[in-house]
Scaffold this motif. Structure first.
Motif, PDB file in Angstrom:
ATOM      1  N   GLY A  79       7.220  -3.156  -9.369  1.00 17.53           N
ATOM      2  CA  GLY A  79       6.436  -2.244 -10.134  1.00 17.53           C
ATOM      3  C   GLY A  79       6.046  -0.995  -9.363  1.00 17.53           C
ATOM      4  N   PHE A  80       6.613  -0.756  -8.183  1.00 17.25           N
ATOM      5  CA  PHE A  80       6.268   0.458  -7.442  1.00 17.25           C
ATOM      6  C   PHE A  80       6.940   1.666  -8.068  1.00 17.25           C
ATOM      7  N   LYS A  81       6.205   2.760  -8.154  1.00 18.83           N
ATOM      8  CA  LYS A  81       6.784   4.011  -8.611  1.00 18.83           C
ATOM      9  C   LYS A  81       7.113   4.909  -7.430  1.00 18.83           C
ATOM     10  N   GLU A  82       6.287   4.859  -6.390  1.00 18.02           N
ATOM     11  CA  GLU A  82       6.510   5.660  -5.199  1.00 18.02           C
ATOM     12  C   GLU A  82       6.066   4.856  -3.979  1.00 18.02           C
ATOM     13  N   ALA A  83       6.668   5.146  -2.838  1.00 19.56           N
ATOM     14  CA  ALA A  83       6.292   4.495  -1.586  1.00 19.56           C
ATOM     15  C   ALA A  83       6.626   5.433  -0.442  1.00 19.56           C
ATOM     16  N   ASP A  84       6.047   5.172   0.703  1.00 25.80           N
ATOM     17  CA  ASP A  84       6.274   5.976   1.891  1.00 25.80           C
ATOM     18  C   ASP A  84       6.888   5.078   2.952  1.00 25.80           C
ATOM     19  N   SER A  85       8.019   5.483   3.519  1.00 31.69           N
ATOM     20  CA  SER A  85       8.662   4.682   4.563  1.00 31.69           C
ATOM     21  C   SER A  85       7.897   4.755   5.880  1.00 31.69           C
ATOM     22  N   LEU A  86       7.065   5.796   6.038  1.00 36.07           N
ATOM     23  CA  LEU A  86       6.314   6.063   7.265  1.00 36.07           C
ATOM     24  C   LEU A  86       7.221   6.390   8.450  1.00 36.07           C
ATOM     25  N   ALA A  87       8.493   6.607   8.187  1.00 35.50           N
ATOM     26  CA  ALA A  87       9.446   6.960   9.247  1.00 35.50           C
ATOM     27  C   ALA A  87       9.432   8.471   9.462  1.00 35.50           C
ATOM     28  N   ILE A  88       9.785   8.883  10.669  1.00 35.70           N
ATOM     29  CA  ILE A  88       9.899  10.306  10.945  1.00 35.70           C
ATOM     30  C   ILE A  88      11.153  10.839  10.248  1.00 35.70           C
ATOM     31  N   PRO A  89      11.159  12.112   9.860  1.00 44.13           N
ATOM     32  CA  PRO A  89      12.351  12.670   9.210  1.00 44.13           C
ATOM     33  C   PRO A  89      13.586  12.516  10.098  1.00 44.13           C
TER      34      PRO A  89
END
Length: 68
Positions: A1-11
């Motif tokens: 059910g996630f719509k958005e998430a952050d990988s927390l990884a550097i670009p």
């Protein structure tokens, strides 16, 4: 059910970049007022600059170790 998430990884992270689609640029904004706000703002900027410098140093040091 996630719509958005952050990988927390550097670009550009070699493991996450191929898996993570649809990059969204984010940033941090500091709003300060009152006594000492100018000093706190300068400290925040210095903290971000030190963080960036240390990351760059760590990357170059890591590359140096791989060359030997």
């Amino acid at each position: 059910g996630f719509k958005e998430a952050d990988s927390l990884a550097i670009p550009g992270h070699s493991m996450i970049e191929p898996l993570w689609r649809g990059r969204l640029e984010t940033g941090t904004m500091f709003l300060m007022e009152g006594a000492g706000s100018v000093t706190r703002q300068k400290l925040c900027r210095a903290d971000l600059a030190v963080d960036s410098t240390l990351r760059d140093f760590a990357r170059s040091f890591r590359k140096h170790l791989k060359l030997q």
